[in-house]
Write a protein that holds these residues in place. Structure first.
Motif, short mmCIF file in Angstrom:
data_model
loop_
_atom_site.label_atom_id
_atom_site.label_comp_id
_atom_site.label_asym_id
_atom_site.label_seq_id
_atom_site.Cartn_x
_atom_site.Cartn_y
_atom_site.Cartn_z
N UNK A 187 0.85 -1.19 0.00
CA UNK A 187 0.00 0.00 0.00
C UNK A 187 0.89 1.24 0.00
N UNK A 188 0.53 2.23 -0.81
CA UNK A 188 1.25 3.50 -0.85
C UNK A 188 0.24 4.65 -0.83
N UNK A 189 0.59 5.70 -0.14
CA UNK A 189 -0.25 6.89 -0.03
C UNK A 189 0.45 8.07 -0.69
N UNK A 190 -0.31 8.88 -1.40
CA UNK A 190 0.19 10.11 -2.03
C UNK A 190 -0.82 11.21 -1.73
N UNK A 191 -0.45 12.12 -0.85
CA UNK A 191 -1.29 13.26 -0.50
C UNK A 191 -0.67 14.44 -1.25
N UNK A 192 -1.38 14.92 -2.27
CA UNK A 192 -0.78 15.79 -3.27
C UNK A 192 -1.42 17.18 -3.29
N UNK A 193 -0.55 18.18 -3.34
CA UNK A 193 -0.98 19.57 -3.46
C UNK A 193 -0.14 20.24 -4.55
N UNK A 194 -0.68 21.28 -5.12
CA UNK A 194 0.14 22.06 -6.06
C UNK A 194 0.77 23.26 -5.34
N UNK A 195 0.52 23.36 -4.04
CA UNK A 195 1.11 24.44 -3.25
C UNK A 195 2.58 24.11 -2.96
N UNK A 196 3.37 25.14 -2.73
CA UNK A 196 4.79 24.91 -2.48
C UNK A 196 5.02 24.46 -1.03
N UNK A 197 6.19 23.92 -0.80
CA UNK A 197 6.55 23.38 0.51
C UNK A 197 6.49 24.44 1.60
N UNK A 198 6.79 25.69 1.26
CA UNK A 198 6.76 26.78 2.24
C UNK A 198 5.34 27.02 2.77
N UNK A 199 4.34 26.62 2.01
CA UNK A 199 2.95 26.74 2.45
C UNK A 199 2.50 25.47 3.17
N UNK A 200 2.86 24.31 2.62
CA UNK A 200 2.38 23.04 3.14
C UNK A 200 3.07 22.66 4.46
N UNK A 201 4.38 22.83 4.56
CA UNK A 201 5.11 22.40 5.76
C UNK A 201 4.61 23.03 7.06
N UNK A 202 4.37 24.35 7.11
CA UNK A 202 3.84 24.93 8.35
C UNK A 202 2.44 24.39 8.68
N UNK A 203 1.64 24.14 7.66
CA UNK A 203 0.31 23.57 7.87
C UNK A 203 0.43 22.19 8.52
N UNK A 204 1.31 21.35 7.97
CA UNK A 204 1.52 20.00 8.50
C UNK A 204 2.00 20.07 9.96
N UNK A 205 2.95 20.95 10.21
CA UNK A 205 3.49 21.08 11.57
C UNK A 205 2.41 21.54 12.54
N UNK A 206 1.60 22.49 12.13
CA UNK A 206 0.54 23.03 12.99
C UNK A 206 -0.51 21.97 13.29
N UNK A 207 -0.86 21.16 12.30
CA UNK A 207 -1.91 20.15 12.46
C UNK A 207 -1.39 18.83 13.02
N UNK A 208 -0.09 18.60 12.93
CA UNK A 208 0.50 17.38 13.47
C UNK A 208 0.30 16.15 12.59
#
Length: 181
Positions: free
Chosen positions: A102-123
């Motif tokens: 099984x493989x998961x791909x959670x994909x956005x067209x947003x850049x890492x500078x936008x996605x990484x803080x979101x991931x950190x904030x949400x855990x």
């Protein structure tokens, strides 16, 4: 404005908000389109459901696994329904993250500078990726979230809009497919 008018207006707004949540996420009978044999349209021979030009959030190019059951979710940090379904995706991922098929791909067209803080904030501890390129026709669309469960080049299930991905029907679909691999 009188006090009773304000209360009536507030009650109306609460009802509208509740209906919006209901229709966006909790609608009964809301389940992904699950394909039975021969039900999903056949793809042209040169059309693939696999993404090229996929990068992890560190900028490394990644190839999408073609020999696994894959879960693909297209989302954005600013998308309310995307955010509503993310905890269910996290639970599903936690259940299957160590499964070799099984493989998961959670994909956005947003850049890492936008996605990484979101991931950190949400855990979240999900495999997030950035995609830069046109989606294959079978995965193309304007709406998000869009989610697909794919195996052997075929879309087994798809959902446009938010869904609860850790529910029994999804687990059953995945388990059934894994038993056949």
């Amino acid at each position: 404005m009188t006090g009773s008018f304000k209360k009536l207006l507030l009650a109306g707004l609460i009802i509208v908000a509740a209906l919006a949540v209901y229709f966006a996420f909790l609608k009964p009978g809301d389940s992904p389109q699950i394909a039975s044999e021969g039900e999903m349209p056949q793809l042209e021979e040169d059309t693939s459901v696999y993404l090229s030009a996929l990068n992890d959030l560190k900028g490394n190019q990644v190839s999408m696994a073609q020999d696994k059951l894959i879960f693909v979710n297209v989302w954005a940090t600013w998308c309310g329904p995307c955010n509503m379904e993310m905890p269910g995706i996290q639970k599903l991922y936690d259940k299957y993250k160590d499964h070799e098929k099984v493989a998961f791909y959670i994909i956005s067209d947003e850049d890492a500078e936008t996605v990484n803080p979101f991931i950190a904030r949400k855990g979240y501890n999900l495999p997030f990726f950035q995609y830069a390129g046109p989606y294959p026709p079978a995965l193309d669309g304007n709406a998000i979230p869009r989610t697909y469960i794919i195996y052997n080049g075929k879309i087994l299930a798809q959902e446009i809009g938010a869904s609860k991905w850790d529910r029994p029907e999804i687990i059953e679909l995945i388990e059934k497919q894994l038993a056949q691999i």
